[in-house]
Write an enzyme that holds these catalytic residues in place. Structure first.
Site, PDB file in Angstrom:
ATOM      1  N   GLU A 126       0.835  -1.206   0.000  1.00 46.37           N
ATOM      2  CA  GLU A 126       0.000   0.000   0.000  1.00 46.37           C
ATOM      3  C   GLU A 126       0.868   1.255   0.000  1.00 46.37           C
ATOM      4  O   GLU A 126       0.555   2.243  -0.653  1.00 46.37           O
ATOM      5  CB  GLU A 126      -0.930   0.017   1.226  1.00 46.37           C
ATOM      6  CG  GLU A 126      -2.020  -1.033   1.195  1.00 46.37           C
ATOM      7  CD  GLU A 126      -3.046  -0.789   0.097  1.00 46.37           C
ATOM      8  OE1 GLU A 126      -2.680  -0.938  -1.077  1.00 46.37           O
ATOM      9  OE2 GLU A 126      -4.202  -0.474   0.403  1.00 46.37           O
ATOM     10  N   THR A 181      -4.869   7.273  -5.190  1.00 49.19           N
ATOM     11  CA  THR A 181      -5.010   7.347  -3.731  1.00 49.19           C
ATOM     12  C   THR A 181      -4.030   8.367  -3.155  1.00 49.19           C
ATOM     13  O   THR A 181      -4.353   9.110  -2.230  1.00 49.19           O
ATOM     14  CB  THR A 181      -4.772   5.953  -3.117  1.00 49.19           C
ATOM     15  OG1 THR A 181      -5.697   5.054  -3.724  1.00 49.19           O
ATOM     16  CG2 THR A 181      -4.980   5.946  -1.616  1.00 49.19           C
TER      17      THR A 181
HETATM   18  N1  HSE Z   1      -8.513   4.520   3.791  1.00 51.32           N
HETATM   19  C1  HSE Z   1      -7.832   4.775   2.571  1.00 51.32           C
HETATM   20  C2  HSE Z   1      -8.204   6.167   2.075  1.00 51.32           C
HETATM   21  C3  HSE Z   1      -8.210   3.757   1.547  1.00 51.32           C
HETATM   22  O1  HSE Z   1      -9.371   6.541   2.147  1.00 51.32           O
HETATM   23  O2  HSE Z   1      -7.300   6.887   1.650  1.00 51.32           O
HETATM   24  C4  HSE Z   1      -7.551   3.989   0.225  1.00 51.32           C
HETATM   25  O3  HSE Z   1      -7.058   2.837  -0.292  1.00 51.32           O
END
Ligand code: HSE
Length: 306
Positions: A126, A181
């Site tokens: 991640e 993201t």
């Molecule tokens: N919790 C994370 C976000 C998930 O909202 O940025 C993204 O993969």
């Protein structure tokens, strides 16, 4: 060491409304399939379809390597990842690949990995994909059902398996745009107003109780978020319009999936109407989109070992 391991890992809805970096929900489908072969001379990663991600930037490679290094193994491997969804979709594409890769590598190396080890390794995937090692998607992808990150250091997580959850359908709609993201996290402030934090604490507590007492209508009503969504709407100016269309069509609740741009609605019975209304709303905002209907699903599983 095993010659071949095949694993499947689900896509996921992170945040699940108010639970930023904390709640996760595994989807029954789509799922990534990860295959590791160890009787090879050179390490290679193959992604189907080919998204041309360089190996050194591949989340799954980072996760698998972390498991191998932890186990002090430096053997070459071939990894084939058959993607269930595209990167940058908002339904945990990188987490599905990272978890599948970490689990497949652990099985291939005969490493008895604890869930915490696999989550830790997958969090490096991640970090590679988005810049932060958040663990809400990876926890849901590994354990399945509805998951709660109780603590990040040390890692402690709770999972409620799909069979213990209320029965509901999930309509996921993926608009034809990519929101990275990294960018969706980059626009968030370092601090949030106390009043917003209080609202979200109330929503999260209510969702957990409602999940455990089979009250899916209440889960739906509290899928709302005062902490990150107000900022992320800059990247998703269509959000309110699309939400209204889904709720008017009978959705019990609606929110952004993870960092977006995917959105999800929870439904009991009107899922086709909700899917159609959501796609129509995207269309009137000038965007193509594609919906699919799914449900809470199980976590990563080993499909074959040779
Ligand atoms: N919790 C994370 C976000 C998930 O909202 O940025 C993204 O993969």
């Amino acid at each position: 060491m095993k010659a071949y391991v095949k694993v499947s890992a689900p896509t996921t809805v992170a945040n699940f409304g108010p639970g930023f970096d904390t709640f996760g929900l595994a989807l029954r489908e789509p799922r990534d399939i990860i295959e590791i072969t160890t009787d090879v001379y050179e390490t290679e990663i193959e992604t189907v379809p080919d998204y041309s991600i360089p190996t050194k930037k591949n989340a799954a490679f980072a996760a698998a390597n972390s498991i191998a290094w932890k186990n002090r193994v430096n053997a070459p491997f071939h990894m084939k990842i058959t993607k269930g969804t595209r990167p940058g979709s908002g339904i945990g594409s990188s987490a599905a690949s990272s978890v599948g890769a970490a689990l497949a590598m652990a099985v291939a190396m005969d490493f008895e990995a604890k869930n915490e080890d696999l989550i830790q390794a997958s969090s490096l995937g991640e970090k590679m994909a988005s810049g932060t090692p958040h663990i809400d998607n990876v926890t849901a992808a590994l354990l399945g059902g509805f998951t709660i990150v109780s603590s990040r250091n040390p890692i402690e997580v709770i999972s409620v398996p799909p069979e213990k959850l209320p029965k509901f359908d999930i309509v996921v709609t993926l608009p034809d745009v990519v929101i990275e993201t990294r960018k969706s996290r980059g626009i968030l402030p370092k601090n949030v107003p106390l009043t917003s934090a209080v609202e979200n604490i109330s929503y999260c507590s209510t969702i957990v109780h409602a999940m455990m007492s089979n009250d899916i209508e209440r889960v739906g009503r509290f899928l709302t978020d005062e902490i990150v969504l107000p900022y992320r709407k800059q990247l998703m100016p269509w959000f309110d319009r699309v939400k209204k269309a889904a709720i008017d069509a009978g959705a019990l609740g609606f929110s952004v999936s993870g960092a977006g741009p995917a959105v999800f609605a929870i439904c009991r019975g009107n899922q086709k109407d909700v899917a159609g209304a959501t796609e129509d709303a995207f269309k009137s905002a000038g965007m193509k989109s594609q919906s699919f209907i799914t449900a809470p699903g199980k976590g990563a599983e080993v499909l074959a070992v040779k």
